[in-house]
Scaffold this motif. Structure first.
Motif, PDB file in Angstrom:
ATOM      1  N   GLU A  47     -31.083  -6.232  40.083  1.00  0.00           N
ATOM      2  CA  GLU A  47     -30.273  -6.661  41.231  1.00  0.00           C
ATOM      3  C   GLU A  47     -31.086  -6.588  42.520  1.00  0.00           C
ATOM      4  O   GLU A  47     -30.982  -7.476  43.377  1.00  0.00           O
ATOM      5  CB  GLU A  47     -28.996  -5.830  41.330  1.00  0.00           C
ATOM      6  CG  GLU A  47     -28.012  -6.143  40.226  1.00  0.00           C
ATOM      7  CD  GLU A  47     -26.783  -5.261  40.247  1.00  0.00           C
ATOM      8  OE1 GLU A  47     -26.597  -4.472  41.210  1.00  0.00           O
ATOM      9  OE2 GLU A  47     -25.993  -5.355  39.284  1.00  0.00           O
ATOM     10  N   TYR A  48     -31.899  -5.552  42.661  1.00  0.00           N
ATOM     11  CA  TYR A  48     -32.762  -5.464  43.838  1.00  0.00           C
ATOM     12  C   TYR A  48     -33.739  -6.645  43.870  1.00  0.00           C
ATOM     13  O   TYR A  48     -33.955  -7.255  44.917  1.00  0.00           O
ATOM     14  CB  TYR A  48     -33.542  -4.142  43.867  1.00  0.00           C
ATOM     15  CG  TYR A  48     -34.691  -4.216  44.833  1.00  0.00           C
ATOM     16  CD1 TYR A  48     -34.457  -4.186  46.200  1.00  0.00           C
ATOM     17  CD2 TYR A  48     -35.988  -4.405  44.388  1.00  0.00           C
ATOM     18  CE1 TYR A  48     -35.497  -4.326  47.102  1.00  0.00           C
ATOM     19  CE2 TYR A  48     -37.035  -4.536  45.285  1.00  0.00           C
ATOM     20  CZ  TYR A  48     -36.784  -4.503  46.638  1.00  0.00           C
ATOM     21  OH  TYR A  48     -37.817  -4.658  47.516  1.00  0.00           O
ATOM     22  N   MET A  49     -34.323  -6.959  42.726  1.00  0.00           N
ATOM     23  CA  MET A  49     -35.305  -8.053  42.662  1.00  0.00           C
ATOM     24  C   MET A  49     -34.693  -9.396  43.060  1.00  0.00           C
ATOM     25  O   MET A  49     -35.384 -10.273  43.556  1.00  0.00           O
ATOM     26  CB  MET A  49     -35.919  -8.142  41.261  1.00  0.00           C
ATOM     27  CG  MET A  49     -36.723  -6.908  40.864  1.00  0.00           C
ATOM     28  SD  MET A  49     -38.121  -6.568  41.953  1.00  0.00           S
ATOM     29  CE  MET A  49     -39.218  -7.890  41.501  1.00  0.00           C
ATOM     30  N   GLU A  50     -33.397  -9.549  42.864  1.00  0.00           N
ATOM     31  CA  GLU A  50     -32.702 -10.792  43.221  1.00  0.00           C
ATOM     32  C   GLU A  50     -32.129 -10.752  44.637  1.00  0.00           C
ATOM     33  O   GLU A  50     -31.657 -11.771  45.136  1.00  0.00           O
ATOM     34  CB  GLU A  50     -31.574 -11.061  42.217  1.00  0.00           C
ATOM     35  CG  GLU A  50     -32.050 -11.302  40.800  1.00  0.00           C
ATOM     36  CD  GLU A  50     -32.894 -12.550  40.666  1.00  0.00           C
ATOM     37  OE1 GLU A  50     -32.563 -13.575  41.313  1.00  0.00           O
ATOM     38  OE2 GLU A  50     -33.901 -12.503  39.926  1.00  0.00           O
ATOM     39  N   ALA A  51     -32.173  -9.604  45.283  1.00  0.00           N
ATOM     40  CA  ALA A  51     -31.542  -9.435  46.598  1.00  0.00           C
ATOM     41  C   ALA A  51     -32.337 -10.137  47.694  1.00  0.00           C
ATOM     42  O   ALA A  51     -33.550 -10.316  47.591  1.00  0.00           O
ATOM     43  CB  ALA A  51     -31.422  -7.950  46.922  1.00  0.00           C
ATOM     44  N   ASP A  52     -31.619 -10.497  48.753  1.00  0.00           N
ATOM     45  CA  ASP A  52     -32.286 -11.037  49.933  1.00  0.00           C
ATOM     46  C   ASP A  52     -32.484  -9.895  50.935  1.00  0.00           C
ATOM     47  O   ASP A  52     -32.131  -8.750  50.664  1.00  0.00           O
ATOM     48  CB  ASP A  52     -31.494 -12.199  50.541  1.00  0.00           C
ATOM     49  CG  ASP A  52     -30.082 -11.815  50.967  1.00  0.00           C
ATOM     50  OD1 ASP A  52     -29.820 -10.614  51.233  1.00  0.00           O
ATOM     51  OD2 ASP A  52     -29.232 -12.717  51.055  1.00  0.00           O
ATOM     52  N   GLU A  53     -33.027 -10.211  52.084  1.00  0.00           N
ATOM     53  CA  GLU A  53     -33.321  -9.173  53.070  1.00  0.00           C
ATOM     54  C   GLU A  53     -32.074  -8.447  53.560  1.00  0.00           C
ATOM     55  O   GLU A  53     -32.150  -7.296  53.964  1.00  0.00           O
ATOM     56  CB  GLU A  53     -34.104  -9.770  54.246  1.00  0.00           C
ATOM     57  CG  GLU A  53     -35.471 -10.231  53.839  1.00  0.00           C
ATOM     58  CD  GLU A  53     -36.507 -10.012  54.919  1.00  0.00           C
ATOM     59  OE1 GLU A  53     -36.189  -9.399  55.952  1.00  0.00           O
ATOM     60  OE2 GLU A  53     -37.636 -10.447  54.697  1.00  0.00           O
ATOM     61  N   THR A  54     -30.946  -9.109  53.504  1.00  0.00           N
ATOM     62  CA  THR A  54     -29.705  -8.490  53.959  1.00  0.00           C
ATOM     63  C   THR A  54     -29.172  -7.486  52.946  1.00  0.00           C
ATOM     64  O   THR A  54     -28.710  -6.404  53.324  1.00  0.00           O
ATOM     65  CB  THR A  54     -28.634  -9.577  54.211  1.00  0.00           C
ATOM     66  OG1 THR A  54     -29.152 -10.517  55.149  1.00  0.00           O
ATOM     67  CG2 THR A  54     -27.350  -8.984  54.743  1.00  0.00           C
ATOM     68  N   THR A  55     -29.229  -7.833  51.661  1.00  0.00           N
ATOM     69  CA  THR A  55     -28.637  -6.978  50.631  1.00  0.00           C
ATOM     70  C   THR A  55     -29.644  -6.024  49.989  1.00  0.00           C
ATOM     71  O   THR A  55     -29.239  -5.109  49.275  1.00  0.00           O
ATOM     72  CB  THR A  55     -27.976  -7.830  49.535  1.00  0.00           C
ATOM     73  OG1 THR A  55     -28.959  -8.695  48.954  1.00  0.00           O
ATOM     74  CG2 THR A  55     -26.831  -8.651  50.100  1.00  0.00           C
ATOM     75  N   ALA A  56     -30.932  -6.207  50.232  1.00  0.00           N
ATOM     76  CA  ALA A  56     -31.950  -5.359  49.600  1.00  0.00           C
ATOM     77  C   ALA A  56     -31.753  -3.866  49.889  1.00  0.00           C
ATOM     78  O   ALA A  56     -31.853  -3.059  48.952  1.00  0.00           O
ATOM     79  CB  ALA A  56     -33.358  -5.809  50.006  1.00  0.00           C
ATOM     80  N   PRO A  57     -31.469  -3.450  51.121  1.00  0.00           N
ATOM     81  CA  PRO A  57     -31.278  -2.008  51.348  1.00  0.00           C
ATOM     82  C   PRO A  57     -30.133  -1.416  50.526  1.00  0.00           C
ATOM     83  O   PRO A  57     -30.248  -0.315  49.990  1.00  0.00           O
ATOM     84  CB  PRO A  57     -31.000  -1.915  52.853  1.00  0.00           C
ATOM     85  CG  PRO A  57     -31.691  -3.106  53.429  1.00  0.00           C
ATOM     86  CD  PRO A  57     -31.491  -4.192  52.399  1.00  0.00           C
ATOM     87  N   GLU A  58     -29.036  -2.144  50.383  1.00  0.00           N
ATOM     88  CA  GLU A  58     -27.915  -1.659  49.578  1.00  0.00           C
ATOM     89  C   GLU A  58     -28.323  -1.538  48.115  1.00  0.00           C
ATOM     90  O   GLU A  58     -27.973  -0.571  47.435  1.00  0.00           O
ATOM     91  CB  GLU A  58     -26.721  -2.609  49.724  1.00  0.00           C
ATOM     92  CG  GLU A  58     -25.490  -2.111  49.027  1.00  0.00           C
ATOM     93  CD  GLU A  58     -24.264  -2.958  49.322  1.00  0.00           C
ATOM     94  OE1 GLU A  58     -23.483  -3.150  48.382  1.00  0.00           O
ATOM     95  OE2 GLU A  58     -24.091  -3.404  50.457  1.00  0.00           O
ATOM     96  N   GLU A  59     -29.071  -2.508  47.620  1.00  0.00           N
ATOM     97  CA  GLU A  59     -29.532  -2.461  46.228  1.00  0.00           C
ATOM     98  C   GLU A  59     -30.529  -1.315  46.026  1.00  0.00           C
ATOM     99  O   GLU A  59     -30.513  -0.649  44.989  1.00  0.00           O
ATOM    100  CB  GLU A  59     -30.138  -3.797  45.805  1.00  0.00           C
ATOM    101  CG  GLU A  59     -29.161  -4.960  45.818  1.00  0.00           C
ATOM    102  CD  GLU A  59     -27.923  -4.761  44.956  1.00  0.00           C
ATOM    103  OE1 GLU A  59     -27.969  -3.961  43.993  1.00  0.00           O
ATOM    104  OE2 GLU A  59     -26.900  -5.398  45.247  1.00  0.00           O
ATOM    105  N   LEU A  60     -31.375  -1.063  47.005  1.00  0.00           N
ATOM    106  CA  LEU A  60     -32.294   0.077  46.912  1.00  0.00           C
ATOM    107  C   LEU A  60     -31.533   1.395  46.881  1.00  0.00           C
ATOM    108  O   LEU A  60     -31.925   2.330  46.164  1.00  0.00           O
ATOM    109  CB  LEU A  60     -33.285   0.066  48.078  1.00  0.00           C
ATOM    110  CG  LEU A  60     -34.440  -0.916  47.959  1.00  0.00           C
ATOM    111  CD1 LEU A  60     -35.222  -0.957  49.264  1.00  0.00           C
ATOM    112  CD2 LEU A  60     -35.342  -0.548  46.798  1.00  0.00           C
ATOM    113  N   ALA A  61     -30.445   1.470  47.633  1.00  0.00           N
ATOM    114  CA  ALA A  61     -29.610   2.681  47.608  1.00  0.00           C
ATOM    115  C   ALA A  61     -29.031   2.894  46.213  1.00  0.00           C
ATOM    116  O   ALA A  61     -28.949   4.030  45.731  1.00  0.00           O
ATOM    117  CB  ALA A  61     -28.499   2.585  48.650  1.00  0.00           C
TER     118      ALA A  61
END
Length: 105
Positions: A47-61
């Protein structure tokens, strides 16, 4: 690989009930729990690998939450995990300098 069900956060059944449904759940034994955590880590990294710059921090969390759960399953708390991370960073460095290794001469 496990086929039925998936590991969810602790409050998900409560949230489902609040939405008017009745979840079907069970508590995994220790062996299944570790396997499902490893599966969840793969899922969260994907999910992180598919995330954009907006959602990447949430996926990293989410990745971090699973990493903390895996560490706890090995008997390592967040503070000890951070000490291990810091020790490795002290010994080998971090990734802040953006160094890319292409081999030796």
């Amino acid at each position: 690989m496990l086929t039925e069900g998936k590991l969810v956060r602790d409050r998900i059944p409560q949230i489902i009930r609040a939405d008017g449904a009745e979840p079907v759940v069970y508590v995994a034994d220790p062996v299944e729990y570790r396997e499902r955590l490893r599966e969840k880590l793969r899922e969260e990294v994907a999910e992180y690998m598919e995330a954009d710059e907006t959602t990447a921090p949430e996926e990293l969390a989410d990745v971090l939450e699973v990493a903390f759960a895996l560490a706890a399953d090995y008997g390592v708390g967040p503070e000890q995990l951070e000490k291990i991370r810091a020790s490795k960073a002290q010994e080998r460095g971090g990734f802040a300098e953006r160094i890319v290794w292409t081999g030796n001469r």
